[in-house]
Design a protein around this motif. Structure first.
Motif, PDB file in Angstrom:
ATOM      1  N   SER A  42      19.209  18.365  22.782  1.00  0.00           N
ATOM      2  CA  SER A  42      19.953  18.595  21.404  1.00  0.00           C
ATOM      3  C   SER A  42      20.295  17.637  20.544  1.00  0.00           C
ATOM      4  CB  SER A  42      21.103  19.529  21.942  1.00  0.00           C
ATOM      5  OG  SER A  42      22.005  19.568  20.809  1.00  0.00           O
ATOM      6  N   ILE A  43      20.365  17.772  19.198  1.00  0.00           N
ATOM      7  CA  ILE A  43      20.719  16.777  18.377  1.00  0.00           C
ATOM      8  C   ILE A  43      22.284  16.849  18.121  1.00  0.00           C
ATOM      9  CG2 ILE A  43      20.323  15.320  16.147  1.00  0.00           C
ATOM     10  CD1 ILE A  43      17.323  16.696  16.161  1.00  0.00           C
ATOM     11  N   ALA A  44      23.041  16.215  19.018  1.00  0.00           N
ATOM     12  CA  ALA A  44      24.381  16.403  18.870  1.00  0.00           C
ATOM     13  C   ALA A  44      24.926  15.363  18.174  1.00  0.00           C
ATOM     14  CB  ALA A  44      25.103  16.513  20.345  1.00  0.00           C
ATOM     15  N   ALA A  45      24.484  13.997  18.408  1.00  0.00           N
ATOM     16  CA  ALA A  45      25.021  12.951  17.417  1.00  0.00           C
ATOM     17  C   ALA A  45      24.080  12.707  16.256  1.00  0.00           C
ATOM     18  CB  ALA A  45      24.848  11.538  18.598  1.00  0.00           C
ATOM     19  N   THR A  46      24.508  13.386  15.242  1.00  0.00           N
ATOM     20  CA  THR A  46      23.757  13.786  14.082  1.00  0.00           C
ATOM     21  C   THR A  46      23.517  12.304  13.112  1.00  0.00           C
ATOM     22  OG1 THR A  46      25.549  14.683  12.820  1.00  0.00           O
ATOM     23  CG2 THR A  46      24.189  15.985  13.749  1.00  0.00           C
ATOM     24  N   GLN A  47      24.524  11.165  13.367  1.00  0.00           N
ATOM     25  CA  GLN A  47      24.311  10.050  12.764  1.00  0.00           C
ATOM     26  C   GLN A  47      23.269   9.014  13.206  1.00  0.00           C
ATOM     27  OE1 GLN A  47      26.830  10.618  15.045  1.00  0.00           O
ATOM     28  NE2 GLN A  47      27.538   8.823  16.049  1.00  0.00           N
ATOM     29  N   TYR A  48      22.457   9.655  14.393  1.00  0.00           N
ATOM     30  CA  TYR A  48      21.399   9.151  14.969  1.00  0.00           C
ATOM     31  C   TYR A  48      20.050   9.556  14.481  1.00  0.00           C
ATOM     32  CZ  TYR A  48      24.738   6.032  17.532  1.00  0.00           C
ATOM     33  OH  TYR A  48      25.926   5.096  17.585  1.00  0.00           O
ATOM     34  N   ALA A  49      20.194  10.956  14.170  1.00  0.00           N
ATOM     35  CA  ALA A  49      19.217  11.762  13.772  1.00  0.00           C
ATOM     36  C   ALA A  49      18.001  11.228  12.999  1.00  0.00           C
ATOM     37  CB  ALA A  49      19.518  13.204  13.335  1.00  0.00           C
ATOM     38  N   THR A  50      16.819  11.529  13.150  1.00  0.00           N
ATOM     39  CA  THR A  50      15.548  11.205  12.317  1.00  0.00           C
ATOM     40  C   THR A  50      14.751  12.448  11.859  1.00  0.00           C
ATOM     41  OG1 THR A  50      14.229  10.436  14.040  1.00  0.00           O
ATOM     42  CG2 THR A  50      15.772   8.869  13.245  1.00  0.00           C
ATOM     43  N   ILE A  65      15.901   7.361  16.936  1.00  0.00           N
ATOM     44  CA  ILE A  65      14.703   6.553  16.260  1.00  0.00           C
ATOM     45  C   ILE A  65      13.703   6.319  17.335  1.00  0.00           C
ATOM     46  CG2 ILE A  65      13.957   4.211  15.258  1.00  0.00           C
ATOM     47  CD1 ILE A  65      16.933   4.234  14.054  1.00  0.00           C
ATOM     48  N   GLY A  66      13.931   5.864  18.345  1.00  0.00           N
ATOM     49  CA  GLY A  66      12.505   5.773  19.729  1.00  0.00           C
ATOM     50  C   GLY A  66      11.785   6.945  19.589  1.00  0.00           C
ATOM     51  N   CYS A  67      12.383   7.962  19.592  1.00  0.00           N
ATOM     52  CA  CYS A  67      11.619   9.346  19.920  1.00  0.00           C
ATOM     53  C   CYS A  67      10.775   9.397  18.581  1.00  0.00           C
ATOM     54  CB  CYS A  67      12.588  10.519  19.968  1.00  0.00           C
ATOM     55  SG  CYS A  67      13.154  10.443  21.653  1.00  0.00           S
ATOM     56  N   MET A  68      11.353   9.171  17.302  1.00  0.00           N
ATOM     57  CA  MET A  68      10.550   9.248  16.421  1.00  0.00           C
ATOM     58  C   MET A  68       9.228   8.301  16.051  1.00  0.00           C
ATOM     59  SD  MET A  68      11.358   9.082  12.179  1.00  0.00           S
ATOM     60  CE  MET A  68      11.981   7.428  12.245  1.00  0.00           C
ATOM     61  N   ILE A  69       9.804   7.269  16.534  1.00  0.00           N
ATOM     62  CA  ILE A  69       8.668   6.266  16.697  1.00  0.00           C
ATOM     63  C   ILE A  69       7.594   6.455  17.763  1.00  0.00           C
ATOM     64  CG2 ILE A  69       8.120   3.688  17.307  1.00  0.00           C
ATOM     65  CD1 ILE A  69       9.490   4.233  14.413  1.00  0.00           C
ATOM     66  N   GLU A  70       8.044   6.979  18.710  1.00  0.00           N
ATOM     67  CA  GLU A  70       6.801   7.579  19.880  1.00  0.00           C
ATOM     68  C   GLU A  70       5.934   8.550  18.849  1.00  0.00           C
ATOM     69  OE1 GLU A  70       6.819  10.028  23.735  1.00  0.00           O
ATOM     70  OE2 GLU A  70       8.472   8.457  23.593  1.00  0.00           O
ATOM     71  N   TYR A  71       6.594   9.523  18.178  1.00  0.00           N
ATOM     72  CA  TYR A  71       5.902  10.598  17.421  1.00  0.00           C
ATOM     73  C   TYR A  71       4.806  10.137  16.424  1.00  0.00           C
ATOM     74  CZ  TYR A  71       5.078  14.566  14.304  1.00  0.00           C
ATOM     75  OH  TYR A  71       4.387  15.508  13.459  1.00  0.00           O
ATOM     76  N   LEU A  72       5.515   9.138  15.647  1.00  0.00           N
ATOM     77  CA  LEU A  72       4.763   8.328  14.717  1.00  0.00           C
ATOM     78  C   LEU A  72       3.545   7.649  15.283  1.00  0.00           C
ATOM     79  CD1 LEU A  72       7.577   7.111  12.263  1.00  0.00           C
ATOM     80  CD2 LEU A  72       5.997   9.077  11.891  1.00  0.00           C
ATOM     81  N   ASN A  73       3.566   7.128  16.155  1.00  0.00           N
ATOM     82  CA  ASN A  73       2.652   6.218  16.763  1.00  0.00           C
ATOM     83  C   ASN A  73       1.556   7.257  17.247  1.00  0.00           C
ATOM     84  OD1 ASN A  73       3.635   3.908  16.208  1.00  0.00           O
ATOM     85  ND2 ASN A  73       4.645   3.456  18.323  1.00  0.00           N
ATOM     86  N   PRO A 110      21.443   7.823  21.274  1.00  0.00           N
ATOM     87  CA  PRO A 110      21.133   9.086  22.302  1.00  0.00           C
ATOM     88  C   PRO A 110      20.240   9.010  23.467  1.00  0.00           C
ATOM     89  CG  PRO A 110      21.399   9.641  20.126  1.00  0.00           C
ATOM     90  CD  PRO A 110      21.297   8.419  20.155  1.00  0.00           C
ATOM     91  N   MET A 111      19.163   8.354  23.319  1.00  0.00           N
ATOM     92  CA  MET A 111      17.997   8.421  24.354  1.00  0.00           C
ATOM     93  C   MET A 111      17.722   6.705  24.715  1.00  0.00           C
ATOM     94  SD  MET A 111      17.163  11.202  25.057  1.00  0.00           S
ATOM     95  CE  MET A 111      15.983  10.793  26.203  1.00  0.00           C
ATOM     96  N   SER A 112      18.753   5.948  24.536  1.00  0.00           N
ATOM     97  CA  SER A 112      19.066   4.414  24.882  1.00  0.00           C
ATOM     98  C   SER A 112      17.887   3.659  24.257  1.00  0.00           C
ATOM     99  CB  SER A 112      19.034   4.568  26.479  1.00  0.00           C
ATOM    100  OG  SER A 112      20.078   5.160  26.949  1.00  0.00           O
ATOM    101  N   TYR A 113      17.521   3.795  23.195  1.00  0.00           N
ATOM    102  CA  TYR A 113      16.454   2.738  22.627  1.00  0.00           C
ATOM    103  C   TYR A 113      17.049   1.615  22.157  1.00  0.00           C
ATOM    104  CZ  TYR A 113      12.684   5.980  23.112  1.00  0.00           C
ATOM    105  OH  TYR A 113      11.416   6.898  23.580  1.00  0.00           O
ATOM    106  N   GLY A 114      18.468   1.758  21.634  1.00  0.00           N
ATOM    107  CA  GLY A 114      19.241   0.711  21.227  1.00  0.00           C
ATOM    108  C   GLY A 114      18.690   0.117  19.896  1.00  0.00           C
TER     109      GLY A 114
END
Length: 151
Positions: A42-50, A65-73, A110-114
């Motif tokens: 769930s996208i609960a922490a919306t300030q980190y959403a992409t 952001i890390g999840c989005m980068i995984e998708y973009l790659n 949210p997913m610890s990408y930092g």
């Protein structure tokens, strides 16, 4: 005179549609129903959403952001209309290619990408000063970062 007027109206309308770029705008996140397209959280922490807006108008949402980068790659670039991150302090949408990034493995995301994003240099510098740590990264650095190594 009437024919000329009709011709001018149609000419203006035709020219107005020529060369017009398609607008790929972000959509607001609804934390009650939106989930990350990579990790399904769930996208609960919306300030980190992409978001990635595809050329067909589909909007892919991510909680980190890390999840989005995984998708973009994995996604073909020709399918991507625009990608957006949020300024972590203001929550404003920022085009991915215009954003500034800071990384530290201890930054909470949210997913610890930092990785956190900002709309401007002043906000990024202020955040890093408050945290007392962090490394400036550009988009290419993030796309190539070895997340398993957590450097």
């Amino acid at each position: 005179m009437k024919r000329i007027l009709i011709f001018l109206v149609f000419s203006v309308l035709a020219l107005a549609g020529c060369g017009k770029e398609h607008a790929y705008e972000p959509v607001e996140i609804n934390p009650d129903i939106d989930v990350c397209d990579i990790c399904n959280m769930s996208i609960a922490a919306t300030q980190y959403a992409t978001e990635v807006v595809l050329t067909d108008g589909t909007v892919e949402t991510f909680d980190d952001i890390g999840c989005m980068i995984e998708y973009l790659n994995q996604e073909e670039e020709k399918n991507i209309g625009e990608a957006y991150v949020r300024d972590v302090q203001t929550g404003d949408w920022v085009k991915l290619n215009e954003a500034l990034f800071l990384y530290n493995k201890s930054y909470w995301t949210p997913m610890s990408y930092g990785v956190v994003s900002f709309a401007d240099e002043k906000s990024a510098q202020q955040f890093m000063a408050e945290e007392g740590k962090g490394k400036r990264m550009n988009l290419e650095d993030i796309r190539k970062h070895d997340w398993g190594a957590q450097q």
